[in-house]
Every structure is written in C-alpha cells, then in structure tokens.
Scaffold this active site. Sequence first.
Site, PDB file in Angstrom:
ATOM      1  CG  HIS A 125     -57.763 -28.219  18.867  1.00 50.45           C
ATOM      2  ND1 HIS A 125     -57.221 -29.084  19.792  1.00 50.45           N
ATOM      3  CD2 HIS A 125     -57.660 -26.988  19.403  1.00 50.45           C
ATOM      4  CE1 HIS A 125     -56.832 -28.402  20.853  1.00 50.45           C
ATOM      5  NE2 HIS A 125     -57.068 -27.122  20.643  1.00 50.45           N
TER       6      HIS A 125
ATOM      7  CG  ASP B  42     -53.142 -31.695  22.881  1.00 50.49           C
ATOM      8  OD1 ASP B  42     -51.919 -31.503  22.707  1.00 50.49           O
ATOM      9  OD2 ASP B  42     -53.589 -32.586  23.612  1.00 50.49           O
TER      10      ASP B  42
END
Length: 392
Positions: free
Chosen positions: A367, A371
């Site tokens: 992350h 995303d």
Amino acid sequence: MIEFRMPALGADMDEGTLVEWQVAPGDAVKRGQVVAVVDTAKAAVEIECWQAGTVFELLIQPGDKVPVGTPIATLLEAGESPETAPRRPVKTAAKQPAKSQAAAPAPAAAPTTAGPTSRPRISPAARQRAAELGIDAAALTGTGAQGSVTLADVEAAATAKPTAQPATAQQRHAAMRQAIAAAMSRSKREIPHYYLNETVPLGAALAWLSAHNAELPPERRLLPGVLVLKAVALALRDYPQLNGYWQDGAFQPGPGIHLGVAVALRQGGLIAPALHDVADKPLDQLMAELGDLVQRARSYSLRSSELGDATLTVTQLGDQGVDGVFGVIYPPQVALVGVGRIAERPWVDEGKLCVMASAQFSLAADHRASDGHYGARFLAEIRRLLQTPDRL
C-alpha cells in the site's frame, strides 16, 4: 581499483559461503562473466561480475563464509597495474610494548626483519604460486631465511587449506526454512499488504493453446502458465508502479520486467528465480527459458542475476488443486500475483448460463507504492489480455 563484494541475492540472504573461484589473479574479466560459485541457504549460485577489469587479489578462500557486502576480490581498472595498485592490508593484532620497555631507549643497532612498510619477505616463485592458488601470501608465516615465505610454505598452505563442502540436503532444507521465515516475517512486519481477487475466464486462451500445440512435438508445446506470465508482464507496462522495489523510503522502478517464478523444490521449500525481460520475448522462447530455469532451480544451480533481479513474483499453485492463492510479498518487491487452478465453473456469457474454464487471479500489493484502485485496474488488464491470446 574496483572492490567486488559478496552480493545480496534476495531479502532472505545475510551471508554466503565461497565454494570455488573460477578466476585467478591476472585474469581479465568481462561484464556478466561468472567468476565464483557461492553457496546460500537456497542454492549454489554462480556469481557474475558486472564490471570489466583484471583480477588483482582474491580476498577470501573456498570454505570462507562472509556477510553480504564483504569485499571478496579486487579488480584493476584500465591503466592500473599490479606494481602500482595498493594491496589490502593484512589485519593483525597490534602488539603493545611492556611497560618496563616503554621508556627504555632503543638499541643503536637493533636488527630488523621488515622494511618500513612491514611487508613480509617472499620469493618471486612463491608469490607467483600463491597468486595461482588464490592464497594471501602476506598472511603466511615464512620458514625461510629471516622469516621469508618460500615456495614450500605456499604449497603447504594450499594442502592445509580447507575445502568447501556442499551442504547436505537436510542442512540446506533447515537453512532454507530459516531464511524463508526471516524474509516472510520481515514482509508481514514491514509491508502494509492489500489483497484483491479476480476470476478470469480462460476458455479462449485454452482453445488457442490447444490449436497452437496440436502440430508441435511435446517438448515444444506451451503450457498455460507461460500465457499467464506474458499477460502479467504486458500488463506491467501500463502499471509500472507494481514493478519495482520499496527501498530507502520510496518506490524505485525496476530496471526491466523481470518476473520471479515461484518454484517448489522436491526436498521442500521454495525459490523464486527471475525470468528476464518477459514482456519482450515470444512465447516459445519464454517456454524454453522457463523449463531451463525450473530444472536448474531444482538442481540448486542458478546465477546471481536470477536470484536478485526479480521485480514482481508470480506464484501458480493451481496444479496443487487450490482455487486461490493469497501470497506474501517478497521484499523489497511491492507486489505478487497468485494464480489458482484452472477448472470448469458456472459462467454467464451474454446473458446465458454456461460452463467456462476459469482461474482465480489474486494480487498482493504494497500500500505504500500503490492503492486498491490501481491494483484492480491491473488485474482487469491481465484479464483483458488473456481474452486475445493470439496477440500475446
């Protein structure tokens, strides 16, 4: 002067044991030339040198185990010569004078056996033989006149030098489990994973594959896994944020699209060597390279570039009967693609219920580098590419 260091061959390698040198002092080396074999927890690896030069000194010997980053050899660059290049000093314990001697004046005619540089005496023949055998003559204790190192001293050192013994299967398996545990623990501790899953129809891909293989001998036929690798590589061209490394607090793009291929070893354990430049190669070439890579991985014979270059790993466990794979990212990479088994499943095609061959594709991603929206589009691109296999 170029220092050649013990390379890092992945996040699960902290040290390596030199098995053999394939060069000697005075040899010219080219970029990409194999210069040594190093034993790691997972394989005996051929180490390539990526700088051209002339071998000057071999700093470690077969059987020596040293940490990653330790200088193991030096190379002379263009214009340098053995006569002008500085040799690495031999590390010896400093001798402290006794207190009763500290204030005593030195005798006027104190004999010395070493010159101003404290270099050991060594005959030219002994020096040449030591270079041939990869022995540091400066570290030997001489038995000749005034402590000089003789040819006999060098030969004796060569006879006494320990020979690197390859690890047994049990030792290698234990070391591999420890290395995997360390790397995966680091991954789950440091990397904020997110996971996505997509069921991909493979009817068109399998039909094309069947027609393509129909006229080919068995050794030249393509496997579905090669189509998967090519589709993943082509998708990475449009989604480069998943192809690279998280290092020094930032994402660093990979130098190419080099896919790590997870290979289960017969004795247990896992290794993921890299197929290089996957997006640029035709399918038949990839199939041949994949077969060779798997064979060498299972015989513990790989090259350093194959263990250190992967920019994203693909693990295909469908042949083990599992529907889905949710993997752990191999640091410092930022993504891993998992593929489950290909099976016929209920499917709706143009409003009609039918049976379709399909497989679950998963993405584990970092992350910090991307995303979920970005990752979802990447999986959708893989799906799209596999619907037109003739274009791969």
